[in-house]
Write an enzyme that holds these catalytic residues in place. Sequence first.
Site, PDB file in Angstrom:
ATOM      1  N   ASP A  93       4.693  -6.847   7.241  1.00  0.00           N
ATOM      2  CA  ASP A  93       3.878  -6.748   6.032  1.00  0.00           C
ATOM      3  C   ASP A  93       4.404  -5.566   5.219  1.00  0.00           C
ATOM      4  OD1 ASP A  93       1.952  -6.588   4.104  1.00  0.00           O
ATOM      5  OD2 ASP A  93       0.244  -6.590   5.488  1.00  0.00           O
ATOM      6  N   ASP A  95       5.070 -10.735   0.335  1.00  0.00           N
ATOM      7  CA  ASP A  95       5.188  -9.488   1.094  1.00  0.00           C
ATOM      8  C   ASP A  95       4.929  -9.615   2.587  1.00  0.00           C
ATOM      9  OD1 ASP A  95       2.488  -9.988   0.697  1.00  0.00           O
ATOM     10  OD2 ASP A  95       1.971  -7.876   0.711  1.00  0.00           O
ATOM     11  N   GLU A  96       4.712 -10.836   3.077  1.00  0.00           N
ATOM     12  CA  GLU A  96       4.484 -10.980   4.516  1.00  0.00           C
ATOM     13  C   GLU A  96       5.353 -12.092   5.078  1.00  0.00           C
ATOM     14  OE1 GLU A  96       0.366 -11.511   5.631  1.00  0.00           O
ATOM     15  OE2 GLU A  96      -0.307 -10.249   3.979  1.00  0.00           O
TER      16      GLU A  96
HETATM   17 MG    MG Z   1       1.242  -6.118   2.107  1.00  0.00          MG
END
Ligand code: MG
Lengths: 79, 397
Positions: free
Chosen positions: B9, B105-106
């Site tokens: 993350d 973002d992950e």
């Molecule tokens: Mg994040």
Amino acid sequence: MSKNYVGVLALYEPNGDIRPLEIIWKDGYRYPIDTVKQVCSAASLKSGGIGTRFTCVIRGQLRYLYLEEKQQRWFVERL
Amino acid sequence: MDRVILHCDLNAFYASCEALYHPEYKGLPLAVGGDPAQRQGIILAKNQLAKEAGVQTGEAIWQAKKKCPGLIVVLPDYEKYHMFSHRVRQIFLEYTDLVEPFGLDEAWLDVTGSQKLFGDGKTIADTIRKRIRDELGITASVGVSDNKIFAKLGSDYKKPDATTCITKQNKKQIVDPLPVSDLLNVGRATAVTLHGMGIRTIGDLSNADRTILSKRLGKAGDMLWTYANGLDPSEVRPYDYHEDNKSFGHTVTPPKDLTDIHQIRPIFYILTQDICCQMRAQNVLCRKVAIVYRDSKLRWQSRQCGLDRPSENVKEIAEKGIGLLGKSYDFALPLRSVGIRTMDFVKKEEHLQMSLFVDEVNKEKDHIIECTMETINNRFGKDCIVRCIALEGKDYE
Ligand SMILES: [Mg+2]
């Protein structure tokens, strides 16, 4: 604070590698690069940005020269 | 053997990218948000200092500035975030091809098979974190576990720039005390139902009676019980399969499992028809066709192959996909889901070269038919006119 963009004279090797040879400062003064010690992907936390980082020896001193990711512009890390 | 799954993350992703490009704002509260001149400007992301001042994602910029008068707000630059996201994925793909992004973002990574080359899960997690920090100037937190659910809890556990391993041994200390709402897929409504049953933590959920959960929450109840016990079997999908903007594709899970190729032909025609519409809108031809399928044990597979020449032809692309599936799968188990997509595009005008082996006259006819069908559908409604073969597929949609 802004990035120190510079002119660079470089050789594009037949295998696709890029070898910077000379930095051309804003005032037109030329700094030949003695050797490139290391090439890697790196972030510049001081100037702000990412790209390919060339660790250059110029007049016996180490300087980071970055080829910026997106715009293909060169800048020298402020020390 | 236990699987080794990472969940990465990127911490305060948008704000971190902007902070990197604005070293002059170092040590100041920073947020990314819509145009403050427009009244509806809201906070999309914030750095740690802004967070400490109480700035929240989703609130209006003027509200945020009230709480944090020195707040610097920069406009979002999505091109930049996509570039960073892409670069991060390129790093992931050096360690495994099983990379399943979850937003920009992950991502989950299955590194079970990569350990001989790169070290155990924690070592790979630490290496990836260091590379993201050094090469991209932003940070990530990573969770390591034997299932996707706990890996995700791990990446949330300690931020920024940290690795958390969740094992069968430390599950009790780390996972069990967390509020049940931290679990993937537990929304507000589900949390309320669970609270009503006296279930507040993930530990409570894992000790709850599985059959009672199913009764109260249906299928979801059973799924959440497996989540809470670290027994979620779902796999990390191969990256190759994932749909990004360099491909057009669709995947369907019909109500009934598919037991032979003849059931798939009409489905592929229906899906391809829509894909070709999208390609025509973009004025591109594709050079590659990929298929993806998942059997009744929920294992994903994907295959791809090149076309003889770039195409936007429904029949050609659908048949290629069917051929590819026929060659690579024997229906030892029925299929639960199938998908097809096109990629490796060339601009239509750039492609004029004729192929030696394709019947140009028939293709031209097909093209005229397809364009006409599209015009009719645009004018009188979607699916007003369809290929005969696509009618068979209606039952499976
Ligand atoms: Mg994040």
